[in-house]
Design a protein around this motif. Structure first.
Motif, PDB file in Angstrom:
ATOM      1  N   PHE A   1       0.828  -1.206   0.000  1.00 41.67           N
ATOM      2  CA  PHE A   1       0.000   0.000   0.000  1.00 41.67           C
ATOM      3  C   PHE A   1       0.858   1.249   0.000  1.00 41.67           C
ATOM      4  O   PHE A   1       0.535   2.254  -0.641  1.00 41.67           O
ATOM      5  CB  PHE A   1      -0.933   0.003   1.212  1.00 41.67           C
ATOM      6  N   GLY A   2       2.006   1.159   0.711  1.00 40.71           N
ATOM      7  CA  GLY A   2       2.893   2.319   0.757  1.00 40.71           C
ATOM      8  C   GLY A   2       3.496   2.599  -0.603  1.00 40.71           C
ATOM      9  O   GLY A   2       3.688   3.759  -0.988  1.00 40.71           O
ATOM     10  N   GLY A   3       3.813   1.496  -1.341  1.00 39.50           N
ATOM     11  CA  GLY A   3       4.498   1.693  -2.613  1.00 39.50           C
ATOM     12  C   GLY A   3       3.551   1.958  -3.769  1.00 39.50           C
ATOM     13  O   GLY A   3       3.996   2.269  -4.874  1.00 39.50           O
ATOM     14  N   ALA A   4       2.233   1.821  -3.517  1.00 38.23           N
ATOM     15  CA  ALA A   4       1.277   1.941  -4.623  1.00 38.23           C
ATOM     16  C   ALA A   4       1.376   3.297  -5.307  1.00 38.23           C
ATOM     17  O   ALA A   4       1.245   3.398  -6.532  1.00 38.23           O
ATOM     18  CB  ALA A   4      -0.137   1.704  -4.107  1.00 38.23           C
ATOM     19  N   SER A   5       1.629   4.339  -4.524  1.00 40.78           N
ATOM     20  CA  SER A   5       1.636   5.677  -5.113  1.00 40.78           C
ATOM     21  C   SER A   5       2.809   5.857  -6.066  1.00 40.78           C
ATOM     22  O   SER A   5       2.780   6.726  -6.921  1.00 40.78           O
ATOM     23  CB  SER A   5       1.694   6.722  -3.998  1.00 40.78           C
ATOM     24  N   ARG A   6       3.851   5.034  -5.923  1.00 47.91           N
ATOM     25  CA  ARG A   6       5.016   5.179  -6.781  1.00 47.91           C
ATOM     26  C   ARG A   6       4.938   4.272  -8.015  1.00 47.91           C
ATOM     27  O   ARG A   6       5.737   4.397  -8.925  1.00 47.91           O
ATOM     28  CB  ARG A   6       6.291   4.829  -6.000  1.00 47.91           C
ATOM     29  N   ALA A   7       3.978   3.340  -8.015  1.00 42.60           N
ATOM     30  CA  ALA A   7       3.912   2.384  -9.126  1.00 42.60           C
ATOM     31  C   ALA A   7       3.183   3.002 -10.310  1.00 42.60           C
ATOM     32  O   ALA A   7       2.409   3.945 -10.167  1.00 42.60           O
ATOM     33  CB  ALA A   7       3.186   1.117  -8.671  1.00 42.60           C
ATOM     34  N   SER A   8       3.467   2.412 -11.487  1.00 43.47           N
ATOM     35  CA  SER A   8       2.801   2.933 -12.678  1.00 43.47           C
ATOM     36  C   SER A   8       1.328   2.535 -12.659  1.00 43.47           C
ATOM     37  O   SER A   8       0.950   1.512 -12.086  1.00 43.47           O
ATOM     38  CB  SER A   8       3.475   2.357 -13.922  1.00 43.47           C
ATOM     39  N   GLU A   9       0.517   3.348 -13.318  1.00 43.16           N
ATOM     40  CA  GLU A   9      -0.913   3.098 -13.266  1.00 43.16           C
ATOM     41  C   GLU A   9      -1.269   1.812 -13.996  1.00 43.16           C
ATOM     42  O   GLU A   9      -2.147   1.057 -13.574  1.00 43.16           O
ATOM     43  CB  GLU A   9      -1.659   4.277 -13.881  1.00 43.16           C
TER      44      GLU A   9
ATOM     45  N   ARG B   1      -9.843  -4.200   1.175  1.00 41.09           N
ATOM     46  CA  ARG B   1      -8.504  -4.251   1.769  1.00 41.09           C
ATOM     47  C   ARG B   1      -7.485  -3.650   0.809  1.00 41.09           C
ATOM     48  O   ARG B   1      -6.544  -2.989   1.225  1.00 41.09           O
ATOM     49  CB  ARG B   1      -8.174  -5.720   2.086  1.00 41.09           C
ATOM     50  N   SER B   2      -7.676  -3.880  -0.490  1.00 43.58           N
ATOM     51  CA  SER B   2      -6.732  -3.376  -1.477  1.00 43.58           C
ATOM     52  C   SER B   2      -7.128  -1.989  -1.961  1.00 43.58           C
ATOM     53  O   SER B   2      -6.781  -1.600  -3.075  1.00 43.58           O
ATOM     54  CB  SER B   2      -6.664  -4.324  -2.665  1.00 43.58           C
ATOM     55  N   ALA B   3      -7.847  -1.262  -1.128  1.00 41.20           N
ATOM     56  CA  ALA B   3      -8.325   0.064  -1.527  1.00 41.20           C
ATOM     57  C   ALA B   3      -7.197   0.921  -2.072  1.00 41.20           C
ATOM     58  O   ALA B   3      -7.368   1.630  -3.071  1.00 41.20           O
ATOM     59  CB  ALA B   3      -8.981   0.742  -0.331  1.00 41.20           C
ATOM     60  N   ALA B   4      -6.027   0.838  -1.443  1.00 40.87           N
ATOM     61  CA  ALA B   4      -4.918   1.696  -1.859  1.00 40.87           C
ATOM     62  C   ALA B   4      -4.564   1.470  -3.312  1.00 40.87           C
ATOM     63  O   ALA B   4      -4.139   2.393  -4.011  1.00 40.87           O
ATOM     64  CB  ALA B   4      -3.715   1.434  -0.964  1.00 40.87           C
ATOM     65  N   ILE B   5      -4.718   0.222  -3.770  1.00 43.37           N
ATOM     66  CA  ILE B   5      -4.396  -0.077  -5.171  1.00 43.37           C
ATOM     67  C   ILE B   5      -5.508   0.427  -6.085  1.00 43.37           C
ATOM     68  O   ILE B   5      -5.259   1.095  -7.096  1.00 43.37           O
ATOM     69  CB  ILE B   5      -4.175  -1.583  -5.346  1.00 43.37           C
TER      70      ILE B   5
END
Lengths: 99, 631, 309
Positions: free
Chosen positions: B203-211, B267-271
């Motif tokens: 979840f922390g790394g989601a913001s850095r991953a490509s869409e 649970r995977s809301a961040a993604i």
């Protein structure tokens, strides 16, 4: 005379022995041929011992003789027991171990 | 206190192990042992809950690292647990409803020879489901995910002597495999993208991953959710899963396991928050399933299958609203919990009716049962009112919020979704009223069973009625309690986040519209089934009805779209395999065999012949040696 | 004296050269004889000659101890063992000249020739013109020199060879040993058995009635002139080494009559007829028709042997 002649003699005897193994059918004669081959190699060993001036060749020839004696004892025992059951000393008669 | 978390899982797991390995010695009291362990797990849950309430909202999430499962350099899989508000909600729902259904099963399965095994499977299911919701990483979640799949398979096929049950179990398992594949691919993608599959790094790394990558992960997670939660296109197994004993349908295929997909998405809301395309797919799946399930529910005469269609539809609501993002996560979970109460209650009621009617399942052979089964009638009726969203009951609050959120999506999309949800409400009211009318009202249409015994409907024993009463209480009050001061929203907000949507309609308008739609459905149903006699033999019906009776041709579709091409592909491959590969391999073998049978003659058994080959070989060796040395 | 002959390096003394050529002829002749003789006994004797020649060669090359061992162990012990087994198997047995394996003899000769050529070419190619000689190594005598090596550097091999010899001796005993399943019959039991079977109550007839040959293989004659095969020992009968002399005697008698008639000048019509071959009473058992089956009565054709081959 060059002592290398002994080596030629040895080669000749060895070849005769080997041919005998292939040609003769009597198991006893076959064994004699094997003995002849061993003797031929013993002669070569003795000659090499002389060539190098050390006795190691003779030692090996000596061991060869001992081993040959052991081999003859066991081999002849086998021949005798085969002869007892099959009444034949020909190696061609013992060919049951094929497919 | 945190050390209680593993015990949550361990208690039912120990029960399962004990009952499965204990042998017939446990036949006499095994079911009570299982129930006690489920209750113990519920007790642990309550203790953890009270402990959690004692802390501030920001400090409620706790973790417990048990041991390193696969410690490989760069690949760290731990058995560690996370208990936050979301998990807590599920833990209480699973253990609470689970305990009640254990209790119910004591009565329901009283005459079954294999009751001990049944309870072992139920305990196994509880353990797996709890593991699923308290896992702190996707791999452990996957273990639980597969565990509930296994338990579901075992319980659907519990009456394995019936070919239909065995087939249904296999069907559920195979369809679920498709979804499980999605989850495993999602986990692998996560590992590639984030180097880990624990919740925090992902979840922390989601913001850095490509869409694009996130969309792929999201779609794979959606596939998993579709499989487990019986959403279109992987919905086909749920109807057949009703072959299992009714408590199983109530616990696994209504209240808990099928909601695992909703849990996964929440649970995977961040993604999902960062992958709008995946979210759109989620919403579409939810909307389609919500109507699909509702239409199927309208046409079924089998009471459990009608309820299964309803379950599919209600989960469609949850998926839809979960796809809306932070506007909807909390409402999805809220509807999930209230649905857990009333749908479990409805299934238990259905089980009670079947129990009294010699295991008859066709509603056309019921009728007028309200006098014979008063408790069942009242609890089933309360569940009915809750599910159609009768004002003041649980379903009203949760469904109202969902429709509001659907409109709040905004734009054309919002209107479409909102209208779908409203239509869904009407249809829900229609088919649930139908169930109610066919079962409890009207004249008796009872038929003798296969052995010619006329049914003697009677109220079920206490072990069955008490859980029904408790669930009915939950169906009545849970929604109100959750909606009071937005308490549920506040409770979940630290985990799922919350955003106020921008609804084009005032909340009051939506509420009024929903109620109106619901009443329209009830009225329509009353006109069709309440005022005129219901034929015992189903009428031919319109093409839509006929299709809906056959689950909207889902099996035909699957057969045409998947099975037949698959068979053709397999046949082609078999052809190539037998002609091409086998031909080559067999030819090779035949060649070698032929050469060997010729070479075999060399082995003539004559020792002199062998000596000749040895001598020839020696000759070659000597010749080669001399030749090599002379160069 | 012999060690002195080996003292020269590179070349040998004329004495040794002469000795070598003589011995080489004997050795090769013996080897060829062994190869070509049809009877195993002759092969063994030829081999003994070769071994003796080789023994002298060993001594000529400074291996006095080995030469003696060759004579004592090989020619004395091993060859005697061979002869012993040859006697056991049948001293008169000969190999038949018919080769049973197709192409074996041709391939063997070819391989032998090729191998010999290769070996001799290999030796000829090797640079072997410098012979160190053994006068240094044999300075304190050949036997002490060998002993020094055997009991120091080669002591381990020596011990292992000892173990090998013991194993071979035990192996030979095990191989030739026949376990008695039940106690052998006593003479009393044998007698009782004979009476019970009622086949041959009196003792078997004794062989060697006409002792012109190795007496045990000549069967006794029954009153009608035919042979009594029972009189020959079982082993010889199995080998088919029975000399039927009954015919020979009659033939001889007829020849004698003929000679007398010639001498007296009688006309052929008055001469008594020569006794023709008679059928023997008992045919030779079928299992004797193998390569051990010698043509012991080649001079006297037997009626049943005409169809046997």
């Amino acid at each position: 005379m060059n002592p290398v002649n002994y080596l030629y003699l040895s080669a000749l005897l060895f070849t005769i022995g080997a041919s005998g193994v292939l040609i003769r059918r009597n198991a006893i004669v076959l064994f004699m041929c094997v003995e002849l081959m061993l003797n031929a190699s013993n002669l070569a060993l003795v000659t090499f011992s002389r060539l190098h001036g050390t006795l190691d060749g003779q030692i090996i020839a000596f061991f060869t003789m001992v081993v040959a004696a052991a081999e003859v004892v066991v081999g002849l025992a086998i021949i005798v027991s085969i002869f007892r059951t099959r009444h034949s000393a020909s190696v061609d008669d013992s060919n049951l171990m094929k497919l | 206190m945190n050390s209680l978390i593993p015990l949550l899982v361990a208690a039912p797991l120990a029960g399962a192990a004990l009952l499965l390995l204990g042998g017939p010695a446990l036949d006499r009291f095994g079911h009570w042992l299982a129930t006690a362990l489920a209750a113990l797990s519920f007790g642990f849950g309550l203790a953890l809950f009270s402990d959690m309430l004692g802390r501030g909202a920001e400090h409620r999430a706790v973790g417990q690292h048990l041991f390193s499962w696969i410690p490989v350099n760069g690949f760290q899989a731990d058995v560690s647990f996370r208990l936050d508000q979301l998990s807590m909600t599920f833990v209480l729902l699973i253990t609470g409803v689970g305990t009640l259904i254990h209790l119910y099963s004591v009565g329901y399965m009283a005459h079954d020879e294999r009751r001990r095994r049944f309870f072992a499977y139920l305990n196994l299911f509880l353990a797996a489901m709890l593991l699923l919701v308290v896992a702190d990483n996707y791999l452990l979640l996957y273990v639980g995910w597969e565990g509930v799949g296994l338990a579901s398979y075992l319980l659907i096929g519990f009456w394995q002597h019936k070919p239909s049950a065995a087939t249904a179990a296999k069907k559920a398992f195979i369809v679920n495999r498709v979804g499980d594949m999605g989850l495993s691919i999602a986990i692998m993608l996560m590992f590639v993208e984030f180097g880990s599959f624990a919740f925090d790094p992902v979840f922390g790394g989601a913001s850095r991953a490509s869409e694009g990558r996130l969309t792929a992960i999201g779609l794979m997670l959606l596939l998993a959710a579709c499989g487990k939660s019986a959403q279109v296109p992987l919905q086909s197994w749920l109807g057949d899963a009703m072959e299992g004993p009714t408590p199983v349908s109530a616990l696994i295929h209504a209240a808990t396991m099928v909601t695992a997909g909703v849990y996964l998405i929440t649970r995977s809301a961040a993604i999902f928050n960062l992958a709008p395309d995946a979210q759109t797919a989620v919403v579409v799946v939810g909307a389609v399933t919500l109507l699909f399930g509702a239409i199927v529910g309208c046409a079924k005469d089998d009471i459990k299958k009608a309820l299964a269609g309803s379950t599919m539809s209600q989960i469609g609501y949850m998926i839809l609203v979960a796809g809306l993002g932070p506007i909807g996560y909390a409402f999805a979970i809220m509807h999930l919990v209230t649905h857990g109460f009333f749908k479990a209650g409805l299934f238990l009621g259905a089980g009670s009716v079947m129990h009294g009617m010699n295991d008859e399942v066709s509603m056309r052979h019921y009728g007028g049962l309200r006098k014979y089964m008063p408790v069942t009638f009242v609890t089933f009726g309360l569940g009915y009112l809750a599910i159609i969203g009768f004002p003041g009951l649980s379903g009203f609050f949760s469904k109202d919020k969902i429709i509001e959120a659907a409109f709040a999506k905004g734009g054309t999309e919002g209107w479409i979704l909102g209208l779908c949800a409203l239509v869904g409400t009407t249809v829900t009211a229609f088919y649930m009223t139908r169930v109610m009318l066919l079962t409890f009202f009207g004249e008796k249409r009872w038929q003798p069973d296969a052995e010619g015994n006329a049914p003697h409907p009677h109220e079920s024993p206490k072990t069955m009625t008490i859980p029904m009463i408790l669930l009915a209480i939950g169906s009545v009050f849970a929604g109100g309690l959750f909606a009071l001061n937005d308490s549920f929203l506040t409770w979940l907000e630290p985990v799922t986040g919350h955003a106020e949507g921008n609804s084009p309609l005032a909340p009051l308008t939506v509420t009024l519209l929903t109620t109106a739609c619901m009443l329209a459905g009830v009225g329509l149903s009353y006109v069709m089934y309440g005022r005129s006699a219901v034929p015992v033999v189903p009428p031919v019906g319109s093409p839509l009805t006929r299709a809906a009776r056959r689950d909207l041709l889902q099996d035909e579709f699957n057969h045409a779209a998947l099975v037949r091409p698959g068979s053709a592909l397999t046949a082609t491959l078999v052809y190539f395999d037998s002609r091409g590969l086998d031909g080559f391999v067999n030819g090779l073998a035949a060649t070698i065999g032929g050469v060997s049978s010729r070479l075999r003659r060399v082995q003539n058994g004559f020792v002199r012949s062998y000596a000749l080959s040895m001598f020839g070989g020696t000759l070659l060796l000597v010749a080669t040696t001399l030749l090599m040395r002379s160069f | 004296m012999i060690t002195n002959l080996a003292a020269v390096t590179g070349t040998t003394s004329t004495g040794e050269a002469v000795q070598f050529w003589v011995l080489a002829v004997v050795a090769v002749g013996g080897a060829l004889g062994m190869l070509l003789m049809r009877k195993a006994v002759h092969s063994a004797l030829c081999l003994a000659a070769t071994m003796l020649a080789l023994a002298v060669c060993y001594m000529a090359q400074g291996a006095v101890f080995l030469g003696v061992v060759q004579i004592v162990v090989y020619t004395g012990a091993i060859m005697m063992l061979f002869l012993f087994v040859v006697m056991l198997v049948g001293v008169t047995s000969e190999d038949s000249l018919k080769e049973q394996l197709k192409g074996q003899r041709f391939a063997a000769v070819l391989c032998g020739l090729g191998f010999g050529v290769l070996l001799i070419a290999g030796i000829a190619n090797a640079k072997l013109d410098h012979f160190t000689g053994l006068h240094e190594a044999n300075a304190e005598g050949n036997v002490p020199g060998l002993a020094r090596l055997i009991f120091t550097r080669y002591v381990w091999a020596f011990e292992v060879t000892g173990a090998l010899l013991i194993t071979a001796a035990i192996g030979a005993m095990v191989l030739t040993h026949r376990e008695h399943v039940k106690a052998p019959k006593t003479q009393r039991e044998l007698a009782a058995q004979r009476v019970k079977d009622n086949l041959q109550l009196p003792p078997l007839p004794a062989p060697g009635v006409y002792a012109r040959h190795n007496a045990v293989d000549i069967p006794a004659l029954l009153p009608d002139g035919t042979i009594a095969e029972d009189s020959v020992m079982e082993t010889l009968r199995q080998r088919g080494q029975i000399r039927d002399v009954s015919q020979a005697m009659l033939q001889r008698m007829a020849e004698l009559e003929n000679t007398t008639a010639d001498w007296l000048g009688r006309p052929s019509s008055e001469r008594p007829p020569v006794a023709g071959p008679r059928k023997s009473l008992e045919p030779v058992p079928a299992n004797n028709v193998n390569n051990v089956n010698n043509a012991n009565n080649a001079g006297v054709p037997k009626a049943d042997e005409e169809g046997a081959e």
